[in-house]
Design a protein around this motif. Structure first.
Motif, short mmCIF file in Angstrom:
data_model
loop_
_atom_site.label_atom_id
_atom_site.label_comp_id
_atom_site.label_asym_id
_atom_site.label_seq_id
_atom_site.Cartn_x
_atom_site.Cartn_y
_atom_site.Cartn_z
N GLU A 125 0.82 -1.22 0.00
CA GLU A 125 0.00 0.00 0.00
C GLU A 125 0.85 1.26 0.00
N VAL A 126 2.04 1.19 0.61
CA VAL A 126 2.96 2.32 0.53
C VAL A 126 3.49 2.45 -0.90
N ALA A 127 3.74 1.31 -1.54
CA ALA A 127 4.20 1.32 -2.93
C ALA A 127 3.14 1.93 -3.85
N PHE A 128 1.89 1.53 -3.67
CA PHE A 128 0.82 2.11 -4.50
C PHE A 128 0.68 3.61 -4.23
N TRP A 129 0.80 4.00 -2.97
CA TRP A 129 0.77 5.43 -2.63
C TRP A 129 1.85 6.18 -3.40
N ARG A 130 3.05 5.64 -3.42
CA ARG A 130 4.16 6.29 -4.13
C ARG A 130 3.87 6.40 -5.62
N LEU A 131 3.45 5.30 -6.23
CA LEU A 131 3.23 5.28 -7.67
C LEU A 131 2.00 6.08 -8.08
N ASN A 132 1.11 6.33 -7.12
CA ASN A 132 -0.11 7.08 -7.39
C ASN A 132 0.06 8.57 -7.07
N GLY A 133 1.28 9.04 -7.13
CA GLY A 133 1.52 10.46 -6.91
C GLY A 133 1.33 10.92 -5.48
N THR A 161 13.06 5.86 -1.78
CA THR A 161 13.44 6.51 -0.53
C THR A 161 12.97 5.67 0.65
N PRO A 162 13.70 5.75 1.78
CA PRO A 162 13.33 4.95 2.95
C PRO A 162 12.39 5.71 3.88
N PHE A 163 11.57 4.95 4.57
CA PHE A 163 10.74 5.48 5.65
C PHE A 163 11.10 4.70 6.91
N PRO A 164 11.61 5.39 7.95
CA PRO A 164 11.89 6.82 8.03
C PRO A 164 13.10 7.21 7.19
N ALA A 165 13.31 8.51 7.06
CA ALA A 165 14.40 9.00 6.22
C ALA A 165 15.76 8.61 6.76
N GLU A 166 15.86 8.46 8.08
CA GLU A 166 17.11 8.04 8.71
C GLU A 166 16.84 6.76 9.48
N ASP A 181 18.60 -2.80 13.78
CA ASP A 181 18.27 -3.62 14.94
C ASP A 181 19.55 -4.14 15.58
N ALA A 182 19.40 -4.94 16.62
CA ALA A 182 20.57 -5.42 17.37
C ALA A 182 21.47 -6.32 16.54
N CYS A 183 20.94 -6.85 15.44
CA CYS A 183 21.74 -7.70 14.54
C CYS A 183 22.33 -6.92 13.38
N GLY A 184 22.11 -5.61 13.37
CA GLY A 184 22.67 -4.77 12.32
C GLY A 184 21.81 -4.62 11.08
N LEU A 185 20.59 -5.14 11.10
CA LEU A 185 19.71 -5.05 9.94
C LEU A 185 18.99 -3.71 9.93
N GLN A 186 19.00 -3.06 8.77
CA GLN A 186 18.33 -1.77 8.65
C GLN A 186 16.82 -1.93 8.69
N MET A 187 16.16 -1.05 9.44
CA MET A 187 14.71 -1.09 9.56
C MET A 187 14.12 0.08 8.77
N ALA A 188 13.64 -0.22 7.56
CA ALA A 188 13.08 0.82 6.69
C ALA A 188 12.13 0.18 5.70
N ILE A 189 11.04 0.86 5.42
CA ILE A 189 10.15 0.52 4.31
C ILE A 189 10.53 1.43 3.15
N TRP A 190 10.82 0.84 2.00
CA TRP A 190 11.27 1.60 0.83
C TRP A 190 10.13 1.82 -0.15
N ALA A 191 10.13 2.98 -0.79
CA ALA A 191 9.09 3.27 -1.78
C ALA A 191 9.61 4.31 -2.77
#
Length: 244
Positions: free
Chosen positions: A149-157, A225-230, A234-244
């Protein structure tokens, strides 16, 4: 000399495992659909997939706060009536619990304010663990978290979809058609969008994998772009971001 195609994949969980739509980034007319029981089959596929955009959480918190991880809190305000499709991810301890009762107990102990785990979230935990294990083993340079749904939001302007994809747990045909129209406008072939999903996947799984593919293209191009911007890690070093 013609450069070799750069392959991308949009991936969504489904009852049979994972549904993937794969295509060269510069020629979506060659898109193909696969269902695989394990995600590592896509990582090991030939031709090599350079970017996998997957609708599954990446990065698990040690403790949760109101609104969930940073990604969930960042995207919900953009989605209007569709924000209920974004659920908060519980702690790593809860996700790795062996059963529902233990998962609820771990979630209560690691959340502020204390919250149990929904059954819907619990049923996703095996896939979250599968993805988490692959990324911790070294696959994190090619795999990105997305949300349909974030992807559709992005592609839908920057506008959320007007119609729900499901109503009371059942697929809403009008909602799928609204999304298919946007996917066609972005270059995905009608025959891919309208095909009967492979065994073990549903029509909404296919639509979600298709929109994930388009975010994979944006990731490859460097325009996502990632959400959040920065993003945090996590404790294992994995980035926590939703991209769109």
């Amino acid at each position: 000399m013609t450069a070799a195609p750069r392959w991308i994949a949009g991936v969504d969980g489904c009852p049979a495992g994972w549904i993937a739509v794969l295509a060269p980034a510069d020629d979506l007319s060659r898109a193909t659909v696969r269902v695989v029981p394990r995600l590592d089959e896509l990582l090991d596929a030939t031709p090599r997939v350079e970017v996998l955009a997957v609708d599954m959480p990446i990065g698990l918190p040690e403790r949760t706060r109101p609104g969930g991880r940073g990604p969930e809190a960042a995207v919900r305000p953009h989605l209007g009536a569709r924000q209920s499709s974004v659920f908060s991810i519980p702690s790593r301890r809860a996700v790795y619990a062996p059963d529902y009762a233990t998962a609820c107990a771990e979630a209560l102990a690691t959340s502020e304010p204390p919250r149990k785990v929904s059954k819907q979230a619990f049923y996703l935990f095996p896939k979250i663990r599968e993805l988490d294990g692959l990324l911790r083993a070294g696959a994190s340079d090619r795999v990105y978290e997305v949300h349909p749904e974030v992807a559709f939001w992005r592609l839908n302007g920057g506008r959320a979809m007007q119609l729900p994809k499901k109503i009371k747990g059942k697929v809403n045909p009008d909602g799928l058609d609204e999304r298919r129209a946007l996917l066609r406008a972005e270059g995905l072939p009608a025959e891919v969008l309208q095909q009967r999903p492979p065994r073990g996947a549903a029509a909404d799984d296919l639509v979600d994998a298709c929109v994930c593919l388009l975010i994979a293209r944006r990731l490859l191009e460097g325009t996502a772009t990632p959400f959040p911007a920065e993003p945090e890690r996590d404790a294992c070093g994995l980035q926590m971001a939703i991209w769109a």
